[in-house]
Design a protein around this motif. Structure first.
Motif, PDB file in Angstrom:
ATOM      1  N   ALA A   1       0.824  -1.208   0.000  1.00  0.00           N
ATOM      2  CA  ALA A   1       0.000   0.000   0.000  1.00  0.00           C
ATOM      3  C   ALA A   1       0.860   1.261   0.000  1.00  0.00           C
ATOM      4  CB  ALA A   1      -0.942   0.001   1.202  1.00  0.00           C
ATOM      5  N   GLY A   2       2.134   1.138   0.357  1.00  0.00           N
ATOM      6  CA  GLY A   2       3.034   2.286   0.378  1.00  0.00           C
ATOM      7  C   GLY A   2       3.736   2.554  -0.943  1.00  0.00           C
ATOM      8  N   ILE A   3       3.593   1.655  -1.912  1.00  0.00           N
ATOM      9  CA  ILE A   3       4.168   1.896  -3.242  1.00  0.00           C
ATOM     10  C   ILE A   3       3.268   2.912  -3.937  1.00  0.00           C
ATOM     11  CG2 ILE A   3       4.795   0.880  -5.464  1.00  0.00           C
ATOM     12  CD1 ILE A   3       5.079  -1.825  -4.010  1.00  0.00           C
ATOM     13  N   SER A   4       3.848   3.953  -4.462  1.00  0.00           N
ATOM     14  CA  SER A   4       3.019   5.010  -5.047  1.00  0.00           C
ATOM     15  C   SER A   4       2.184   4.465  -6.208  1.00  0.00           C
ATOM     16  CB  SER A   4       3.876   6.194  -5.517  1.00  0.00           C
ATOM     17  OG  SER A   4       4.471   5.911  -6.756  1.00  0.00           O
TER      18      SER A   4
ATOM     19  N   THR B   1       1.392   6.052  -8.811  1.00  0.00           N
ATOM     20  CA  THR B   1       2.066   6.450 -10.050  1.00  0.00           C
ATOM     21  C   THR B   1       3.105   5.422 -10.461  1.00  0.00           C
ATOM     22  OG1 THR B   1       1.711   8.772  -9.518  1.00  0.00           O
ATOM     23  CG2 THR B   1       3.419   8.281 -11.149  1.00  0.00           C
ATOM     24  N   MET B   2       3.873   4.935  -9.504  1.00  0.00           N
ATOM     25  CA  MET B   2       4.896   3.943  -9.819  1.00  0.00           C
ATOM     26  C   MET B   2       4.260   2.639 -10.308  1.00  0.00           C
ATOM     27  SD  MET B   2       7.994   2.382  -7.525  1.00  0.00           S
ATOM     28  CE  MET B   2       8.905   3.912  -7.510  1.00  0.00           C
ATOM     29  N   LEU B   3       3.205   2.202  -9.655  1.00  0.00           N
ATOM     30  CA  LEU B   3       2.513   0.984 -10.087  1.00  0.00           C
ATOM     31  C   LEU B   3       1.966   1.165 -11.502  1.00  0.00           C
ATOM     32  CD1 LEU B   3       0.624   0.012  -6.805  1.00  0.00           C
ATOM     33  CD2 LEU B   3       2.579  -1.179  -7.817  1.00  0.00           C
ATOM     34  N   GLN B   4       1.419   2.328 -11.787  1.00  0.00           N
ATOM     35  CA  GLN B   4       0.885   2.586 -13.123  1.00  0.00           C
ATOM     36  C   GLN B   4       2.005   2.602 -14.166  1.00  0.00           C
ATOM     37  OE1 GLN B   4      -1.118   6.240 -12.043  1.00  0.00           O
ATOM     38  NE2 GLN B   4      -3.129   5.237 -12.077  1.00  0.00           N
ATOM     39  N   GLN B   5       3.154   3.134 -13.792  1.00  0.00           N
ATOM     40  CA  GLN B   5       4.282   3.137 -14.724  1.00  0.00           C
ATOM     41  C   GLN B   5       4.760   1.721 -15.020  1.00  0.00           C
ATOM     42  OE1 GLN B   5       6.958   5.763 -12.630  1.00  0.00           O
ATOM     43  NE2 GLN B   5       6.179   7.591 -13.658  1.00  0.00           N
TER      44      GLN B   5
ATOM     45  N   MET C   1      -3.462  -1.611  -5.281  1.00  0.00           N
ATOM     46  CA  MET C   1      -2.939  -2.168  -6.531  1.00  0.00           C
ATOM     47  C   MET C   1      -4.016  -2.225  -7.605  1.00  0.00           C
ATOM     48  SD  MET C   1      -0.201  -5.144  -5.548  1.00  0.00           S
ATOM     49  CE  MET C   1      -1.360  -6.120  -4.612  1.00  0.00           C
ATOM     50  N   LYS C   2      -5.223  -2.626  -7.224  1.00  0.00           N
ATOM     51  CA  LYS C   2      -6.311  -2.709  -8.201  1.00  0.00           C
ATOM     52  C   LYS C   2      -6.643  -1.343  -8.783  1.00  0.00           C
ATOM     53  CE  LYS C   2      -9.936  -5.073  -6.973  1.00  0.00           C
ATOM     54  NZ  LYS C   2     -10.986  -5.713  -6.165  1.00  0.00           N
ATOM     55  N   SER C   3      -6.562  -0.296  -7.968  1.00  0.00           N
ATOM     56  CA  SER C   3      -6.867   1.048  -8.483  1.00  0.00           C
ATOM     57  C   SER C   3      -5.792   1.522  -9.458  1.00  0.00           C
ATOM     58  CB  SER C   3      -7.036   2.051  -7.336  1.00  0.00           C
ATOM     59  OG  SER C   3      -5.792   2.374  -6.749  1.00  0.00           O
ATOM     60  N   ALA C   4      -4.564   1.082  -9.260  1.00  0.00           N
ATOM     61  CA  ALA C   4      -3.472   1.457 -10.156  1.00  0.00           C
ATOM     62  C   ALA C   4      -3.457   0.611 -11.426  1.00  0.00           C
ATOM     63  CB  ALA C   4      -2.128   1.333  -9.435  1.00  0.00           C
TER      64      ALA C   4
END
Length: 184
Positions: free
Chosen positions: A23-26, A28-32, A72-75
């Motif tokens: 949950a602390g991974i941004s 934006t980073m997950l989307q990238q 994660m699902k939202s990203a």
């Protein structure tokens, strides 16, 4: 550097982690990451280090993991998710090895997380053979688990990875059949 076919694995492992750190991974980073490699499936496999023989209620952990899965699902909204439940872990009670108290309660909480979040669940505990299975893996020749009666080794991992792979392929094929049936 990866090929165009087959399975590509990215491993975001953190030793001794409960998994709630995700949950602390941004976002934006997950989307990238997802833009670079569009993930079709994210396998979430945490919890063995959360297991505690003195604990029966894992709802706080469940709430935190639900937040991590939602993040994660939202990203990655078009990605499928699979929670792999914890495997067997032994403890010594009165000189006898047995499945650690709390394992089944934690596994039930992981199933609850999957149900709450609408994601798939696969029971590593059951795939291993249920209660006492890690001891059998330690005693097997060649050995498939470490003498800590907690962690599988590369041979046990290879065996269990094949079972997981077979389950994923069977699930995919079943999904394809269902889609074909619905589109008739």
């Amino acid at each position: 550097m990866d090929g165009k076919g087959g399975a590509i694995v990215d491993n975001f492992a953190m030793r001794a982690s409960s998994g709630i750190h995700i949950a602390g991974i941004s976002k934006t980073m997950l989307q990238q990451y997802d833009r670079l490699r569009h993930y079709h499936l994210v396998i979430v496999m945490y919890g063995l280090n959360v297991a505690n023989s003195n604990q029966r209620n894992y709802s706080h952990y469940g709430n935190k993991m639900c937040q991590a899965i939602e993040h994660m699902k939202s990203a990655m909204p078009s990605t499928g998710f699979l929670i792999v439940g914890i495997g067997d872990r032994e403890e010594r009670v009165d000189g006898t090895l047995r499945t650690m108290r709390g394992i089944k309660e934690l596994m039930a909480e992981q199933q609850n997380i999957a149900s709450t979040e609408g994601v798939a669940f696969w029971s590593l505990f059951d795939a291993m053979g249920g209660a006492g299975s890690i001891a059998k893996m330690v005693d097997s020749q060649p050995r498939q688990a470490n003498l800590d009666y907690t962690h599988i080794n590369h041979l046990g991992g290879r065996h269990l990875a094949q079972l997981l792979y077979d389950a994923i392929v069977a699930g995919y094929e079943n999904h394809q059949r269902r889609l074909a049936y619905e589109n008739e």
